[in-house]
Write a protein that holds these residues in place. Structure first.
Motif, short mmCIF file in Angstrom:
data_model
loop_
_atom_site.label_atom_id
_atom_site.label_comp_id
_atom_site.label_asym_id
_atom_site.label_seq_id
_atom_site.Cartn_x
_atom_site.Cartn_y
_atom_site.Cartn_z
N HIS A 109 -0.88 3.22 3.19
CA HIS A 109 -0.37 4.59 3.07
C HIS A 109 1.00 4.62 2.39
O HIS A 109 1.27 5.51 1.59
CB HIS A 109 -0.29 5.23 4.46
CG HIS A 109 -1.63 5.54 5.04
ND1 HIS A 109 -1.79 6.16 6.26
CD2 HIS A 109 -2.88 5.34 4.57
CE1 HIS A 109 -3.07 6.31 6.52
NE2 HIS A 109 -3.75 5.82 5.51
N ILE A 110 1.84 3.64 2.73
CA ILE A 110 3.16 3.58 2.09
C ILE A 110 3.00 3.40 0.58
O ILE A 110 3.67 4.05 -0.22
CB ILE A 110 4.01 2.44 2.69
CG1 ILE A 110 4.37 2.77 4.15
CG2 ILE A 110 5.28 2.23 1.88
CD1 ILE A 110 5.04 1.63 4.89
N GLY A 137 4.19 0.56 -5.87
CA GLY A 137 3.22 1.22 -4.98
C GLY A 137 1.89 0.50 -4.97
O GLY A 137 1.28 0.29 -3.90
N ALA A 138 1.40 0.09 -6.16
CA ALA A 138 0.12 -0.62 -6.23
C ALA A 138 0.21 -1.98 -5.53
O ALA A 138 -0.73 -2.40 -4.85
CB ALA A 138 -0.29 -0.79 -7.69
N ALA A 139 1.35 -2.67 -5.70
CA ALA A 139 1.52 -3.97 -5.06
C ALA A 139 1.53 -3.83 -3.54
O ALA A 139 0.88 -4.61 -2.82
CB ALA A 139 2.82 -4.63 -5.55
N ILE A 140 2.27 -2.83 -3.04
CA ILE A 140 2.30 -2.59 -1.59
C ILE A 140 0.92 -2.23 -1.07
O ILE A 140 0.49 -2.69 0.00
CB ILE A 140 3.33 -1.50 -1.26
CG1 ILE A 140 4.75 -2.00 -1.54
CG2 ILE A 140 3.21 -1.06 0.21
CD1 ILE A 140 5.82 -0.95 -1.36
N PHE A 141 0.20 -1.40 -1.84
CA PHE A 141 -1.15 -1.01 -1.43
C PHE A 141 -2.05 -2.24 -1.31
O PHE A 141 -2.80 -2.39 -0.34
CB PHE A 141 -1.74 -0.03 -2.44
CG PHE A 141 -3.14 0.41 -2.11
CD1 PHE A 141 -3.37 1.44 -1.22
CD2 PHE A 141 -4.22 -0.22 -2.71
CE1 PHE A 141 -4.66 1.83 -0.91
CE2 PHE A 141 -5.52 0.17 -2.41
CZ PHE A 141 -5.74 1.21 -1.51
N ILE A 144 -5.09 -6.54 1.67
CA ILE A 144 -5.27 -7.95 2.05
C ILE A 144 -4.93 -8.16 3.52
O ILE A 144 -5.64 -8.86 4.25
CB ILE A 144 -4.40 -8.85 1.15
CG1 ILE A 144 -4.88 -8.75 -0.30
CG2 ILE A 144 -4.43 -10.29 1.63
CD1 ILE A 144 -3.94 -9.41 -1.30
N GLN A 145 -3.86 -7.53 3.95
CA GLN A 145 -3.40 -7.66 5.34
C GLN A 145 -4.46 -7.20 6.32
O GLN A 145 -4.69 -7.84 7.35
CB GLN A 145 -2.12 -6.83 5.49
CG GLN A 145 -1.46 -6.90 6.84
CD GLN A 145 -0.17 -6.08 6.86
OE1 GLN A 145 0.37 -5.74 5.83
NE2 GLN A 145 0.29 -5.77 8.05
N GLY A 146 -5.11 -6.08 6.01
CA GLY A 146 -6.09 -5.56 6.94
C GLY A 146 -7.49 -6.13 6.77
O GLY A 146 -8.32 -6.04 7.67
N MET A 147 -7.75 -6.73 5.59
CA MET A 147 -9.10 -7.21 5.30
C MET A 147 -9.33 -8.65 5.75
O MET A 147 -10.41 -8.98 6.26
CB MET A 147 -9.37 -7.08 3.80
CG MET A 147 -10.78 -7.50 3.38
SD MET A 147 -11.08 -7.23 1.61
CE MET A 147 -11.05 -5.45 1.55
N TYR A 148 -8.33 -9.50 5.58
CA TYR A 148 -8.54 -10.93 5.80
C TYR A 148 -7.98 -11.44 7.13
O TYR A 148 -8.11 -12.62 7.43
CB TYR A 148 -7.93 -11.73 4.64
CG TYR A 148 -8.64 -11.47 3.33
CD1 TYR A 148 -9.89 -12.04 3.07
CD2 TYR A 148 -8.09 -10.64 2.36
CE1 TYR A 148 -10.55 -11.80 1.89
CE2 TYR A 148 -8.75 -10.39 1.17
CZ TYR A 148 -9.98 -10.97 0.94
OH TYR A 148 -10.65 -10.73 -0.24
N TRP A 149 -7.33 -10.59 7.88
CA TRP A 149 -6.84 -10.99 9.20
C TRP A 149 -7.34 -9.99 10.24
O TRP A 149 -7.64 -8.84 9.92
CB TRP A 149 -5.32 -11.05 9.23
CG TRP A 149 -4.76 -12.28 8.58
CD1 TRP A 149 -4.50 -13.48 9.18
CD2 TRP A 149 -4.39 -12.43 7.20
NE1 TRP A 149 -3.99 -14.38 8.26
CE2 TRP A 149 -3.90 -13.76 7.04
CE3 TRP A 149 -4.41 -11.59 6.10
CZ2 TRP A 149 -3.47 -14.24 5.82
CZ3 TRP A 149 -3.98 -12.07 4.87
CH2 TRP A 149 -3.51 -13.38 4.75
N GLN A 150 -7.43 -10.46 11.48
CA GLN A 150 -7.86 -9.58 12.57
C GLN A 150 -6.90 -9.75 13.75
O GLN A 150 -6.34 -10.83 13.95
CB GLN A 150 -9.29 -9.93 13.04
CG GLN A 150 -10.33 -9.93 11.93
CD GLN A 150 -10.49 -11.28 11.27
OE1 GLN A 150 -10.45 -12.32 11.94
NE2 GLN A 150 -10.67 -11.29 9.96
N HIS A 151 -6.75 -8.67 14.48
CA HIS A 151 -5.91 -8.73 15.69
C HIS A 151 -6.80 -9.15 16.85
O HIS A 151 -7.64 -8.38 17.33
CB HIS A 151 -5.29 -7.35 15.96
CG HIS A 151 -4.38 -7.35 17.15
ND1 HIS A 151 -4.13 -6.22 17.90
CD2 HIS A 151 -3.65 -8.35 17.73
CE1 HIS A 151 -3.28 -6.51 18.86
NE2 HIS A 151 -2.98 -7.80 18.78
#
Length: 556
Positions: free
Chosen positions: A226-227, A482-486, A491-498
């Motif tokens: 979102h940022i 913006g594209a880099a942060i997106f 990647i952060q949400g796709m390849y790792w899990q809590h």
């Protein structure tokens, strides 16, 4: 604001479903029809209180609730996509071809595209991306992203920050992954704990209760997205400001010096020479077949040898500006010229455009066609009237830079002098009644056949014209950031899990529960690896068990 106090002593905000500290369901979520509620816990946002679901009475609350809805955000994006697609049907106003007979949008769209073009203009799609309503639409998407993020991020952050290793038994039993094992020794619990630590779980302990956790940062992936999107939207809005973005087109004739559009008269460009090189058979066999198929010349290189000037600050207002050379370079395809934040791209050209045309006047009945005088017309900026030495006066009544007949009516296809034609008014000395003549290339018409004087083309000169795109874009770094942060968020949400594992001692027994935001199979593998060679039972998927019971018609 009302508060809800749990039996563990923690005070929760109104609207909390699960206690932020111990995880016990808040009053109203513990029982169904007087019986204990055994339904699996909804762990979305950790059961924390969201403002949009709690406060809905005031006007601000209603606005907040409206924009916090994901459906509203999706619909705003869909509307923006549809509008953006409509804006590509015909060229936007700023991309009306420079050679168009009229660059007035009201005339151009109807003349070029007919009724649909007229409707396109009347609905305002000719300047879609700079229109006020499109800017508002982008701003609303930004507001929706901000409110959606804050509505979810703040309570989620507060709940995850305050989570404890010791959780209420109900919280443990109503997790999707759960198992209970009797008579478990301390050594076995220690062994499981150490194995989880080796799998890079962070271990927290509280009075014998254990929480093994890893990958919490993945929960922030959507908010990082979102940022990035918000930064991209801000960049898109800033592109409408001339201080940060410029995209103009300019035609510069050989030998001409003209102001560079968008620079507020500060910079000028001079076209010293235009060069066109084309492919021929001497360039190799590789081009021979392509040239034969093309059937026409193919440009190998076209460039403008240009000089960039800057107006001196001490120039007198109203007088010819004093210029100083700041750069001299060759502008080629894929090799633009850059100066002071501006970039000039070689974008087009026109060959053999008429520059000047000289005419001579003679008497109609003069067999020797002795000239009574000559005058020269600058075809780019023609004068209205030309005075000859013998008292004759010639006036331009109509000028067609690119002449053609359209259903019997003369008109100009473009505004560039490619096929010039004129309607001249010739005033004899000391007379006010003119004679009318039509003169063009290969045309010399006396509409009355009674003219005393006749005009003819005596000479002409030609030159090439270079088309350049002028661009300034200070918003590009924002788009890149913006594209880099997106992408980081993706990647952060796709390849790792809590992933979290709770070990809850109950006397000699042990309750084992686990939760993840995705990839449940991977979590189960982690647990299976940790409890190998111990008495602790492998967790069962209670959601699957519930579904099987429902299929058989039983009760969970």
């Amino acid at each position: 604001m009302e508060k809800i106090k749990c039996e563990c002593g923690h005070v929760n905000p109104l609207g909390t479903v699960l206690c932020e500290a111990c995880g016990k369901p808040i009053e109203g979520n513990q029982h169904i029809d007087g019986n204990e509620n055994k339904k699996l816990l909804n762990m979305r946002y950790e059961g924390s209180a969201r403002r949009s679901k709690t406060y809905t009475s005031s006007f601000i609350d209603k606005i907040w609730t409206f924009f916090s809805s994901v459906k509203v955000g999706v619909w705003l994006i869909v509307i923006a996509l549809i509008a953006s697609a409509l804006g590509t049907i015909y060229p936007q106003e700023q991309y009306i071809p420079a050679e168009a007979i009229s660059r007035d949008p009201a005339v151009f769209y109807e003349a070029t595209y007919g009724t649909t073009g007229k409707l396109y203009y009347q609905l305002g799609f000719h300047d879609l991306y700079g229109s006020w309503w499109y800017m508002i639409l982008l701003a609303l998407i930004g507001v929706s992203l901000v409110i959606c993020s804050l509505d979810r991020f703040i309570p989620l952050y507060r709940a995850l920050k305050k989570q404890r290793a010791k959780r209420h038994e109900t919280f443990i039993r109503r997790q999707r992954y759960f198992s209970e094992t009797e008579q478990v020794s301390e050594d076995e619990i220690t062994k499981v704990k150490n194995r989880l630590r080796k799998q890079r779980y962070k271990i927290s302990e509280e009075n014998g209760h254990i929480l093994a956790e890893k990958g919490r940062f993945s929960r922030w992936g959507p908010y990082v997205n979102h940022i990035g999107l918000i930064i991209i939207l801000i960049a898109a809005l800033l592109r409408q400001t001339p201080l940060l973005f410029l995209d103009e087109y300019v035609w510069v004739r050989e030998g001409q010096q003209t102001v560079i559009p968008g620079t507020k008269g500060e910079y000028y460009i001079e076209n010293k020479e235009f060069i066109l090189e084309i492919y021929d058979e001497s360039d190799g066999e590789i081009y021979k077949d392509a040239l034969e198929m093309q059937g026409e010349a193919v440009a190998k290189n076209y460039q403008t040898n240009a000089i960039i000037y800057k107006k001196k600050e001490e120039s007198v207002v109203g007088a010819e500006p004093e210029l100083e050379v700041i750069k001299e370079a060759e502008i080629k395809m894929n090799n633009p010229l850059k100066f002071d934040g501006y970039t000039l791209y070689q974008a087009g050209y026109q060959l053999d455009e008429f520059d000047t045309m000289s005419f001579k006047v003679h008497q109609t009945d003069d067999t020797d066609k002795e000239s009574l005088g000559t005058f020269t017309v600058d075809l780019t900026k023609p004068d209205q009237t030309y005075e000859l030495d013998n008292g004759l006066r010639v006036q331009i009544d109509q000028y067609y830079p690119d002449y053609e007949l359209d259903k019997g009516e003369p008109r100009s296809k473009t505004k560039f002098p490619r096929n010039p034609a004129f309607v001249f008014l010739i005033y004899p000395p000391e007379e006010n009644k003119p004679e009318v003549s039509f003169v063009g290339i290969g045309r010399n018409i006396d509409p009355t056949n009674e003219n005393q004087y006749k005009l003819g083309i005596a000479d002409f000169s030609m030159r090439d014209v270079s088309g350049l795109t002028v661009r300034k874009d200070y918003t590009l770094p924002l788009f890149i950031i913006g594209a880099a942060i997106f992408m980081i968020g993706v990647i952060q949400g796709m390849y790792w899990q809590h992933r979290r594992v709770w070990i809850h001692p109950k006397g000699k027994n042990v309750l084992l529960a686990a939760h993840t935001n995705k990839n449940w199979h991977g979590l189960k593998q982690n647990i299976e690896k940790a409890i190998t060679d111990t008495k602790i039972n492998l967790v069962e998927d209670q959601q699957e068990l519930e579904e099987e019971v429902k299929k058989k018609g039983g009760k969970s």
